[in-house]
Structure formats: structure tokens, C-alpha cells
Write a protein that holds these residues in place. Structure first.
Motif, PDB file in Angstrom:
ATOM      1  N   ASP A  49      17.048 -44.060  10.803  1.00 11.56           N
ATOM      2  CA  ASP A  49      16.929 -42.644  10.687  1.00 11.56           C
ATOM      3  C   ASP A  49      17.735 -41.873  11.921  1.00 11.56           C
ATOM      4  O   ASP A  49      16.710 -40.944  12.215  1.00 11.56           O
ATOM      5  CB  ASP A  49      15.405 -42.386   9.999  1.00 11.56           C
ATOM      6  CG  ASP A  49      15.517 -40.788   9.293  1.00 11.56           C
ATOM      7  OD1 ASP A  49      16.609 -40.543   8.939  1.00 11.56           O
ATOM      8  OD2 ASP A  49      14.731 -40.222   9.345  1.00 11.56           O
ATOM      9  N   ALA A  50      18.576 -42.233  12.685  1.00 12.74           N
ATOM     10  CA  ALA A  50      19.060 -41.539  13.604  1.00 12.74           C
ATOM     11  C   ALA A  50      20.533 -41.007  13.132  1.00 12.74           C
ATOM     12  O   ALA A  50      21.062 -41.369  12.330  1.00 12.74           O
ATOM     13  CB  ALA A  50      19.229 -42.651  14.618  1.00 12.74           C
ATOM     14  N   PRO A  51      20.940 -40.055  14.011  1.00 18.34           N
ATOM     15  CA  PRO A  51      22.191 -39.413  13.684  1.00 18.34           C
ATOM     16  C   PRO A  51      23.279 -40.485  14.098  1.00 18.34           C
ATOM     17  O   PRO A  51      22.859 -41.376  14.901  1.00 18.34           O
ATOM     18  CB  PRO A  51      22.151 -38.250  14.589  1.00 18.34           C
ATOM     19  CG  PRO A  51      21.088 -38.405  15.448  1.00 18.34           C
ATOM     20  CD  PRO A  51      19.879 -39.180  14.746  1.00 18.34           C
ATOM     21  N   TYR A  52      24.438 -40.311  13.365  1.00 13.79           N
ATOM     22  CA  TYR A  52      25.606 -41.140  13.807  1.00 13.79           C
ATOM     23  C   TYR A  52      26.821 -40.460  13.954  1.00 13.79           C
ATOM     24  O   TYR A  52      27.272 -39.715  13.246  1.00 13.79           O
ATOM     25  CB  TYR A  52      25.659 -42.214  12.548  1.00 13.79           C
ATOM     26  CG  TYR A  52      26.758 -43.154  12.730  1.00 13.79           C
ATOM     27  CD1 TYR A  52      26.947 -44.170  13.765  1.00 13.79           C
ATOM     28  CD2 TYR A  52      27.592 -43.241  11.467  1.00 13.79           C
ATOM     29  CE1 TYR A  52      27.829 -45.201  13.672  1.00 13.79           C
ATOM     30  CE2 TYR A  52      28.832 -44.053  11.623  1.00 13.79           C
ATOM     31  CZ  TYR A  52      28.629 -44.825  12.511  1.00 13.79           C
ATOM     32  OH  TYR A  52      29.785 -45.957  12.685  1.00 13.79           O
ATOM     33  N   ARG A  70      25.984 -45.697   5.157  1.00 14.53           N
ATOM     34  CA  ARG A  70      24.715 -45.177   5.538  1.00 14.53           C
ATOM     35  C   ARG A  70      23.833 -45.036   4.139  1.00 14.53           C
ATOM     36  O   ARG A  70      22.871 -45.230   3.907  1.00 14.53           O
ATOM     37  CB  ARG A  70      24.754 -43.721   5.885  1.00 14.53           C
ATOM     38  CG  ARG A  70      24.823 -43.779   7.491  1.00 14.53           C
ATOM     39  CD  ARG A  70      24.518 -42.261   7.828  1.00 14.53           C
ATOM     40  NE  ARG A  70      23.027 -42.339   8.199  1.00 14.53           N
ATOM     41  CZ  ARG A  70      22.589 -42.043   9.167  1.00 14.53           C
ATOM     42  NH1 ARG A  70      23.096 -41.542  10.310  1.00 14.53           N
ATOM     43  NH2 ARG A  70      21.221 -41.964   9.444  1.00 14.53           N
ATOM     44  N   ASP A 130      27.656 -34.207   9.129  1.00 12.84           N
ATOM     45  CA  ASP A 130      26.623 -34.679   9.737  1.00 12.84           C
ATOM     46  C   ASP A 130      26.252 -35.957   8.867  1.00 12.84           C
ATOM     47  O   ASP A 130      25.597 -35.936   7.920  1.00 12.84           O
ATOM     48  CB  ASP A 130      25.313 -33.864  10.021  1.00 12.84           C
ATOM     49  CG  ASP A 130      24.450 -34.444  10.887  1.00 12.84           C
ATOM     50  OD1 ASP A 130      24.164 -35.929  10.659  1.00 12.84           O
ATOM     51  OD2 ASP A 130      23.822 -33.954  11.765  1.00 12.84           O
ATOM     52  N   ALA A 131      26.516 -37.090   9.238  1.00 11.50           N
ATOM     53  CA  ALA A 131      26.322 -38.292   8.333  1.00 11.50           C
ATOM     54  C   ALA A 131      24.878 -38.867   7.686  1.00 11.50           C
ATOM     55  O   ALA A 131      24.965 -38.968   6.666  1.00 11.50           O
ATOM     56  CB  ALA A 131      27.132 -39.574   9.216  1.00 11.50           C
ATOM     57  N   GLN A 132      24.076 -38.337   8.790  1.00 15.77           N
ATOM     58  CA  GLN A 132      22.779 -38.542   8.520  1.00 15.77           C
ATOM     59  C   GLN A 132      22.272 -37.530   7.062  1.00 15.77           C
ATOM     60  O   GLN A 132      21.639 -37.775   6.463  1.00 15.77           O
ATOM     61  CB  GLN A 132      21.741 -38.117   9.586  1.00 15.77           C
ATOM     62  CG  GLN A 132      20.607 -38.538   9.429  1.00 15.77           C
ATOM     63  CD  GLN A 132      19.758 -38.269  10.784  1.00 15.77           C
ATOM     64  OE1 GLN A 132      19.925 -37.494  11.528  1.00 15.77           O
ATOM     65  NE2 GLN A 132      18.360 -38.828  11.121  1.00 15.77           N
ATOM     66  N   ALA A 154      22.144 -46.901  11.961  1.00 22.62           N
ATOM     67  CA  ALA A 154      21.911 -45.428  12.085  1.00 22.62           C
ATOM     68  C   ALA A 154      20.728 -45.102  11.031  1.00 22.62           C
ATOM     69  O   ALA A 154      19.700 -44.603  11.123  1.00 22.62           O
ATOM     70  CB  ALA A 154      22.788 -44.335  12.083  1.00 22.62           C
ATOM     71  N   GLU A 155      21.235 -45.440   9.733  1.00 26.64           N
ATOM     72  CA  GLU A 155      20.525 -45.102   8.586  1.00 26.64           C
ATOM     73  C   GLU A 155      19.089 -45.872   8.634  1.00 26.64           C
ATOM     74  O   GLU A 155      18.130 -45.125   8.479  1.00 26.64           O
ATOM     75  CB  GLU A 155      21.231 -45.620   7.073  1.00 26.64           C
ATOM     76  CG  GLU A 155      20.443 -45.158   5.935  1.00 26.64           C
ATOM     77  CD  GLU A 155      20.259 -43.383   6.001  1.00 26.64           C
ATOM     78  OE1 GLU A 155      21.158 -42.839   6.403  1.00 26.64           O
ATOM     79  OE2 GLU A 155      19.291 -43.226   5.256  1.00 26.64           O
ATOM     80  N   ALA A 161      22.990 -48.392   2.636  1.00 31.83           N
ATOM     81  CA  ALA A 161      21.823 -48.783   3.388  1.00 31.83           C
ATOM     82  C   ALA A 161      20.436 -47.967   2.943  1.00 31.83           C
ATOM     83  O   ALA A 161      19.589 -48.822   2.553  1.00 31.83           O
ATOM     84  CB  ALA A 161      21.623 -48.657   5.019  1.00 31.83           C
ATOM     85  N   VAL A 207      23.863 -32.780  14.255  1.00 26.83           N
ATOM     86  CA  VAL A 207      25.078 -32.857  15.108  1.00 26.83           C
ATOM     87  C   VAL A 207      25.716 -31.571  15.098  1.00 26.83           C
ATOM     88  O   VAL A 207      26.099 -30.819  14.197  1.00 26.83           O
ATOM     89  CB  VAL A 207      26.194 -34.172  14.348  1.00 26.83           C
ATOM     90  CG1 VAL A 207      27.737 -33.941  14.969  1.00 26.83           C
ATOM     91  CG2 VAL A 207      25.482 -35.395  14.374  1.00 26.83           C
TER      92      VAL A 207
END
Lengths: 320, 247
Positions: free
Chosen positions: B136-139, A104, A70-72, B132-133, A107, A181
């Protein structure tokens, strides 16, 4: 310190991780610092043995949640690991996981990133990383201006080198968020070599005339333990599944050896395969543009040449 | 439901790649510009399909660039979408562009942001993940299928040697590739309608780029193909084994 992200799946470290570990260790030596690894989740492989690629430590965040991407969630854990270990350079593979996660992390940390790197950075004058652009038709030298620098390395662009050494495994205590996810199914093509990980790829085009003629290509692929691929018209005509389509709009690959059979070599096809180390083209049309991009070629009928090629490789292997 | 699709202007896939100004700038002479194919064929067309099924969906397009991007964004609007926003700024770097898009996405309160998996010129594969980052959302990256039922997205994404199916609640950012949708040709009605659709110009947020391109290089020319006779396939095997060390 150079921190290298170690990617894993189903309990095993991916081959592309050994490339980035080697790359990260070389980069650390160049910068006069050390390289360390970062592993998310749990694996069955021996972690201290990763020291042979030149890293001193493996930091591990052993949460089962992290065995699925889950990338987040990953980005938050990796960014915290970068901060807590004091790393100033982070290396990922530019594979599926790296593409989802590395930008990510960049960023989040306000760190400059170069994705798709193809060589070690030039650190004589700042920090300049070479990357492929225009789908492999050119390179850009990109300078990173931020204090923390992130690189994602093209798979198959840096040779793994193993020596001696043992890495110390250190548990990192980082809180892991609940994933958003939810993975409901994994469909792997079983019994085949994954296309993006393959050393050798055998690929067919319209010159093979129909799906019923693919046997000669499959026999060659089997003999070479190669993955199979195809051109766009072949996938569009449903002769072969879409996941085999390599090219500008399909999958981009960079194997050690790419054998193109009955493919004319349109510029869009070349964009998907031009990072291959060695290209062999078999085509009966001597004017086929693919010959200009090839290292070796045979102008001839695929239906005669390919079975002979399979036979000769079998003979060579048998003869040692 | 509000969807935002990110559109980028890229050279046509058949463009000759050359550089000028001491190899620091892409040679635009004679180049045909197109909508980045991944943005157009997959992200945009899929969003249009979703809107065709549910007319209440609001579909906006966003691009970051100068006025030279306007013909490209009009072409995108000819395929579909209600309006477009162009952030009037140079493409400084991925972080800069993603920050501008994230700002637009925050202001507009979009539930879903779709991008192509990469642009065919810079090959960054970074904008979607960064947006997304920043939100702060899922990707979900490298999606090959995308479906929506209420607030739940069902996606397939590429993994090594296969695909993974996942469910995610909106808001969500997805990068799209082959499989998500099929290429469409705009019709005359779409082209006419695009002329009057709103194209808003927004001024950029103050963000510093973190990277800069120093120079470009072309790969060294190939040494030239070594041709082997079809009657001497054993020679090819020998060359691949001894010279190329490929088998």
C-alpha cells in the motif's frame, strides 16, 4: 463483462486506447458478453462516439485528481469500478500508464494478469493469452487461472477498427483518495512525434559518422511525419539525446515502419525494434546483421541513398 | 534509512533463444546468466550511489529463486550492498514473486524498494507495481532520474513524448530504467568483500500463483530481405507503398 481502461492525457483520449477498445470489444464478442469502457478524469473528446469501437457504455469517474497519474490512487478506483460493474475481464494498454497501474489492480483484486499481450486470448481451453517475451524474440502462451482476468495489450499490436455505434455515458461514484505523488513539472519534447506513439520511425547509427550529418535523416523524418531515433553508441556519444535511444536498454518500439540508417543491427538493438511491422535497412556493409531482420534493404552509402529516398517519397506524395 | 533492491537472474542479452520439452521450457544449454540489466545498471547502482553519499543507509538485495541464483546475487553484492536475501522458491509467476518480495519488505521495514523496469526474459514490467500495491505504497514506474533529500524523493518518469517530474514522500517503490544511473564494473575489492557478505535464505510465504506458462513459440522466420539497388530508390518507395502499405 469486459471492462476496458481508457487512457487520457491533457484532455484527450490516447491513440492506444482506441486499440484496446477495439480489442476489448472483439474479446467480448468471443466470450459472448459485452464490452464497456472506464474513463478516469475529464476529457474534451466526445465520449458517446467511443461506441464506434464496439463498446456499449463508458463509465466515468470525473474527478480532476484523476487527470494526473498516481498509480496508487488509480488502482484503488479501478479495482472498485471492476467490482461495482461486475467485470470479470479487464483490458489495459501496456503503455506507460498501463505498466504503472494494471499490475497494481491485479494484485489488489488477486487477479491473474498477462502484460504485453500481442493477440486475443485462446478461450477454447481455459483462458490463454499470448505475450511477447525475451524482448520480442519469442512468445509465451500464458494461462490465467483466476476468476478475474487482466490483460495489458502491447501498443501497436492490434489494429483499431471503427464501425457504427454510440456508447451510453454513466457516471460512477467512487471516492478518490488524495494523491501522494505531487507532479511538479512536465517536460514534453514539443514539435516532435512521440517515439512510442509514432507510426513511422527513422533511426540513425554510427554509420552517419557524426551529429552534423543528421540533417539527411531529419529531412526524411519530416517528409514521412516520422519520429526520430538512434542506436545506443550514438546516444552514448551524445550525438543525439538519450530519449531517442531504442534498443534493449533504451526504448522498445513497435511502429508500422522502422527505417534504420547506418545501424549494424546488434542483437541488443534488434530487441528494441523487432516488433516493428516493416523494417527497412540502409547500410553500406552487405554483411550487416540487420539485413537478416529486415524486410527491405539497400546496400549503399546513406549519404547518397537517404536524400534520394526523401526526394522519391516527396514525388510519390505529390503525385498522389 | 533502509533500501531494498530487487535482483533477478536473466540470460545474457546475446543468448540464443530456444525451447525444449515440447516448447514448454527455455533451453538453458550454453546460456550465460547475468543480473537483469535494469536491476543492475539502474536500480542497484543508484542505490549504491545513495549509500556512498549517506553511509547511514542500509542497503539490502532480494531475489526469488533457487540456489542457482547465488552466483548472481554475489555478483550484485560485489558492486555494493550490505547483505542479500534469497527467497528459496521457484519463479511461479509475477504475483507469486511480488508477494514474496513484499513479505521481505514488510518484515524488514524498508523505506524504499527499487526494481528494474522489467526483466529482459519475461518482460513482465509488473513486479514493482505489485509490490507497491501489496505494501500500500506509492509507485513511480519507468523512472529516468531519482534523487533523495531526507524523506522526499524527486523523480523523473517517462511519459509519452517526454518526462514528468514528481515529488513523493517515502515509503515508496520505484522501477528504474536508463538515466537513473550508469553501469559500473565491480572492482577486486568489491568481489573479495562480496564473498563474506551475508546471504540469507528465507523460506517462501504460502501464496498461490495466478497464471502459468503453457508453451513458448518462436516468431515465424522472416521471409528474407528484399534488396533494392541504391540506383533505384524509387523501387523501394513503390514497394513500401504498394506491397508493405507502410507509407
Amino acid at each position: 463483462m469486459v471492462l476496458v481502461f481508457i487512457d487520457q492525457t491533457e484532455g484527450h483520449i490516447k491513440k492506444s486506447s482506441f486499440e484496446v477498445l477495439t480489442y476489448g470489444a472483439k474479446l467480448a464478442a468471443q466470450l459472448g458478453t459485452t464490452a464497456e469502457g472506464l474513463l478516469l478524469g475529464t476529457v474534451n473528446d466526445e465520449l458517446p462516439a467511443l461506441g464506434k469501437y464496439g463498446i456499449k457504455k463508458v463509465h466515468q469517474v470525473s474527478s480532476d485528481t484523476l487527470n494526473h497519474l498516481d498509480a496508487q490512487v488509480f488502482a484503488k478506483v479501478i479495482a472498485e469500478a471492476v467490482t461495482s460493474t461486475g467485470a470479470d475481464t479487464v483490458v489495459f494498454s501496456h503503455n506507460q500508464t498501463g505498466k504503472a497501474v494494471a499490475p497494481r489492480v491485479a494484485a489488489r483484486l488477486k487477479a491473474g494478469i498477462v502484460t504485453g499481450a500481442s493477440a486475443l486470448p485462446d478461450t477454447a481451453n481455459g483462458f490463454v493469452v499470448r505475450k511477447t517475451v525475451f524482448s520480442g524474440k519469442a512468445f509465451a502462451n500464458v494461462k490465467i487461472d483466476s476468476p478475474i482476468k487482466i490483460i495489458s495489450l502491447n501498443p501497436n499490436s492490434y489494429h483499431t477498427a471503427a464501425g457504427e455505434g454510440t456508447a451510453e455515458v454513466v457516471a460512477l461514484n467512487i471516492a478518490v483518495d488524495a494523491p501522494k505523488v505531487k507532479i511538479t513539472a512536465v517536460n514534453k519534447v514539443s514539435g516532435e512525434v512521440p517515439l512510442t506513439e509514432a507510426d513511422i520511425v527513422v533511426s540513425g547509427g554510427r554509420g552517419l559518422k557524426g551529429p552534423e550529418n543528421w540533417n539527411i535523416l531529419l529531412d526524411l523524418a519530416k517528409e514521412l511525419h516520422a519520429a526520430t531515433a538512434c542506436s545506443r553508441p550514438v546516444a552514448d556519444a551524445h550525438w543525439r539525446p538519450h530519449h531517442e535511444h531504442v534498443g534493449q536498454t533504451g526504448i522498445q518500439i513497435a511502429p508500422n515502419l522502422y527505417i534504420a540508417i547506418g545501424i549494424s543491427g546488434a542483437i541488443q538493438h534488434l530487441a528494441g525494434v523487432n516488433r516493428s511491422k516493416t523494417i527497412v535497412v540502409i547500410n553500406k556493409d552487405p554483411e550487416s546483421p540487420f539485413f537478416k531482420a529486415a524486410d527491405y534493404g539497400i546496400v549503399g552509402d546513406a549519404f547518397e541513398v537517404v536524400p534520394k529516398l526523401t526526394e522519391e517519397i516527396r514525388k510519390m506524395r505529390a503525385g498522389g | 534509512m533502509k533500501i531494498l533492491v530487487c535482483i533477478s537472474k536473466t540470460p545474457d542479452t546475446t543468448s540464443k533463444i530456444a525451447f525444449v520439452n515440447g516448447n514448454t521450457k527455455f533451453d538453458e544449454a550454453g546460456v550465460q546468466w547475468i543480473i537483469n540489466p535494469y536491476d543492475e545498471w539502474y536500480a542497484l547502482v543508484r542505490a549504491i550511489e545513495l549509500k556512498e553519499k549517506d553511509a547511514s543507509i542500509v542497503l539490502h538485495l532480494v531475489t526469488v529463486g533457487g540456489a542457482d541464483c547465488d552466483p548472481i546475487i554475489r555478483k550484485a553484492l560485489a558492486l555494493g550492498g550490505d547483505e542479500a536475501i534469497r527467497v528459496n522458491a521457484d519463479n511461479a509467476d509475477s504475483f507469486y514473486i511480488a508477494s514474496q518480495i513484499a513479505e521481505i519488505a514488510k518484515q524488514g521495514g524498508y523505506d524504499l524498494v527499487l526494481t528494474g523496469k522489467e526483466t529482459i526474459d519475461y518482460n513482465g514490467s509488473a513486479i514493482g507495481a505489485m509490490v507497491a500495491e501489496l505494501l500500500d505504497a506509492p509507485y513511480i514506474s519507468l523512472a529516468t532520474k531519482f534523487d533523495l533529500a531526507g524523506n522526499t524523493a524527486t523523480v523523473a518518469r517517462e511519459i509519452e513524448g517526454g518526462e514528468e517530474i514528481a515529488e513523493v514522500q517515502l515509503p515508496l517503490v520505484v522501477s528504474c530504467q536508463k538515466g537513473v544511473a550508469e553501469q559500473r564494473i565491480p572492482n577486486m575489492r568489491g568481489i573479495m568483500a562480496a564473498r563474506t557478505k551475508p546471504l540469507k535464505v528465507a523460506e517462501p510465504a504460502a501464496v498461490d500463483a495466478l497464471t502459468s506458462i503453457v508453451s513458448y513459440e518462436l516468431p515465424p522466420p522472416k521471409a528474407g530481405v528484399k534488396l533494392v539497388s541504391p540506383d533505384n530508390v524509387a523501387e523501394l518507395v513503390r514497394l513500401l507503398h504498394e506491397e508493405a502499405k507502410a507509407i
